[in-house]
Design an enzyme around this catalytic site. Structure first.
Site, PDB file in Angstrom:
ATOM      1  N   ASP A 182      -6.098  -4.250 -14.335  1.00 24.86           N
ATOM      2  CA  ASP A 182      -5.480  -5.544 -14.013  1.00 24.86           C
ATOM      3  C   ASP A 182      -4.288  -5.773 -14.941  1.00 24.86           C
ATOM      4  O   ASP A 182      -3.539  -4.835 -15.218  1.00 24.86           O
ATOM      5  CB  ASP A 182      -6.534  -6.656 -14.145  1.00 24.86           C
ATOM      6  N   HIS A 217      -4.416 -13.186 -15.397  1.00 23.32           N
ATOM      7  CA  HIS A 217      -5.285 -12.755 -14.309  1.00 23.32           C
ATOM      8  C   HIS A 217      -6.406 -11.855 -14.816  1.00 23.32           C
ATOM      9  O   HIS A 217      -7.589 -12.085 -14.536  1.00 23.32           O
ATOM     10  CB  HIS A 217      -4.433 -12.024 -13.270  1.00 23.32           C
ATOM     11  N   ASN A 307      -6.371 -12.203   0.057  1.00 21.57           N
ATOM     12  CA  ASN A 307      -6.319 -13.627   0.375  1.00 21.57           C
ATOM     13  C   ASN A 307      -5.315 -13.972   1.460  1.00 21.57           C
ATOM     14  O   ASN A 307      -4.603 -14.967   1.372  1.00 21.57           O
ATOM     15  CB  ASN A 307      -5.972 -14.426  -0.893  1.00 21.57           C
ATOM     16  N   SER A 370      -9.934 -12.444  -5.964  1.00 21.06           N
ATOM     17  CA  SER A 370      -9.844 -11.904  -7.322  1.00 21.06           C
ATOM     18  C   SER A 370     -10.953 -12.445  -8.202  1.00 21.06           C
ATOM     19  O   SER A 370     -11.373 -11.789  -9.160  1.00 21.06           O
ATOM     20  CB  SER A 370      -8.501 -12.274  -7.960  1.00 21.06           C
TER      21      SER A 370
END
Length: 483
Positions: A182, A217, A307, A370
């Site tokens: 990530d 994130h 998404n 996520s």
């Protein structure tokens, strides 16, 4: 198979983004915290290739391919031996098209497919606080942070009972290693105190080797996996591999190198219980091939469905059958409106306004698949830790343990931990009717109010705690940034 169309989870117009962020003079390697880092990344995509080798292309074959590419004039040639891939920059010559360059490279013995490198993005965080959203409590009646996702995954049915314990998984994921591919992690966050966590960036990437999270994130994801209170499996060891910059963007070749790092670790340590958590998406067949080969060495992959409100099968690596793909469910067990769906979604998990680590030192909520996927990664860690053969379980066996007897979200199972510890469902318990609140999850309890000071008496200054998190036993509210 033809290359998959670009369907990055966070919709990024590459040319517009490049124009908006283009500046000059920035160093090529750093924290990725300036506005030009994405523009440089896009510029680096020019002539960059991700080359997938055949399944039987071993060490000598891989070296031969690398030599052939170098002889052809390609630069930055890097072999990913476990995934049997090569990344390289192969410039066009004599007016040749990119397609011609790819076709030329594809004729090298041992090469299966040549694809243009592309931009990969962290799954976009959905809009929050829309009118009509269900209320999501972030504090309980005592003013302590309330992690509703942890509450939901440890029980068979609603209403939520304000209990987030997983008593029958006493190891809390001990002995399991989770790699979060990530934006890096804020390893000094108070929520990671006592957690075995580190962050890094690969030498081949444009990021600082410390893997500092300048996006937030990755820290939020890792917090849901293994934060001491925010996490499903705080006993697991976490390694954050930074492949995304402060804009949530990364090169597909760098992401592939991150996947190789995880796969190579498992290949070198076959007795290790290894999970790869990736809440990101891009395009190209090589990601799905990489997931298949990663699973082949024994890594259990947990990925976000995306998404876009579409079909998860249209995305990569979400569409791979060799990982566990998570969709997003809300606090009332409904599918979140923007979650990708379809046959490639294996489970649903909480993902709407889930409370976890903020990379600036406090707690914050984020929404999206996520946030769902790290709930699943944490559950997998609990399963692998408890299982006597956890290091040798394959993806399909883990899916079966994760979903056995699970409650359903539409036609998909909810990721949960069975109190029976063996993956079987408890006998259904039908609660007696109770008059009062409507059917569904319990609303947030009233937050204690601090009495106003008497006229003329100054209000006391608030006590500040590291990370904005009051100590255990305190009735003070957590200090969190505005949502």
């Amino acid at each position: 198979m033809a290359p998959m169309a670009a369907t990055a989870f966070a919709a990024v117009a590459v040319t517009a983004l490049a124009a908006a962020t283009a500046t000059a003079g920035a160093p090529a390697r750093g924290l990725g915290g300036d506005a030009s880092s994405t523009a440089r990344m896009i510029a680096d995509l020019t002539d960059s290739k991700v080359i997938t080798l055949t399944d039987d292309c071993g060490g000598d074959c891989q070296a031969s391919v690398a030599d052939a590419l170098t002889a052809r004039g390609c630069s930055r040639v890097a072999v990913l031996p476990t995934l049997r891939m090569v990344t390289a920059a192969c410039a066009k010559t004599d007016g040749a098209s990119a397609e011609a360059v790819n076709a030329e490279a594809a004729r090298i013995p041992g090469v299966l497919q040549v694809e243009d490198d592309s931009l990969v993005t962290g799954t976009k965080v959905d809009e929050e606080d829309r009118e009509g959203d269900l209320p999501i409590p972030i504090v309980d009646g005592a003013g302590k942070p309330y992690f509703w996702g942890l509450d939901r995954i440890n029980q068979y049915a609603l209403p939520l009972d304000k209990d987030r314990q997983t008593q029958c998984f006493a190891s809390k994921g001990d002995g399991v290693e989770v790699f979060v591919v990530d934006s890096g992690c804020a390893v000094n966050h108070p929520e990671f105190a006592g957690v075995n966590i580190k962050s890094l960036a690969l030498e081949s990437s444009p990021f600082d080797p410390a893997g500092i999270d300048d996006r937030g994130h990755g820290s939020h994801v890792a917090g849901t996996v293994a934060g001491k209170r925010t996490g499903v499996a705080p006993g697991a060891a976490v390694t954050c591999v930074k492949v995304l910059n402060e804009n949530g963007s990364g090169k597909s070749s760098d992401v592939a190198a991150g996947f190789e790092y995880v796969a190579a670790y498992k290949a070198a340590n076959p007795g290790a219980k290894v999970i790869m958590q990736a809440s990101l998406g891009g395009s190209g067949d090589h990601h799905n091939t990489g997931m298949r080969r990663m699973a082949g060495v024994g890594v259990i992959g947990s990925v976000a469905a995306g998404n876009d409100g579409g079909d998860a099968c249209d995305h990569t690596p979400a569409g791979s059958p060799d990982v566990i793909t998570a969709g997003n469910c809300d606090i009332d067990d409904s599918v979140w409106r923007n979650s990708n769906v379809g046959r490639c979604v294996d489970v649903f998990a909480p993902g709407h306004k889930t409370l976890s680590v903020d990379f600036r030192g406090t707690l914050t909520t984020k929404t999206g698949t996520s946030m769902s996927s790290p709930h699943v990664a944490g559950l997998i860690a609990l399963i692998l830790s408890n299982h006597p053969n956890g290091a040798s379980l394959d993806v399909q066996a883990v899916k079966a343990l994760l979903t056995a007897g699970a409650p359903m979200i539409t036609d998909h199972p909810l990721a949960w931990v069975s109190p029976a510890c063996n993956g079987s469902a408890p006998a259904p318990v039908v609660p007696a009717p109770v008059p009062g609140p409507p059917k569904g999850p319990n609303p947030a309890e009233p937050i204690p109010q601090v009495p106003a000071p008497a006229p003329g008496v100054p209000a006391p200054a608030p006590t500040m705690y590291p990370g904005g998190i009051p100590p255990e036993g305190s009735t003070e509210l957590p200090q969190m940034p505005p949502q």
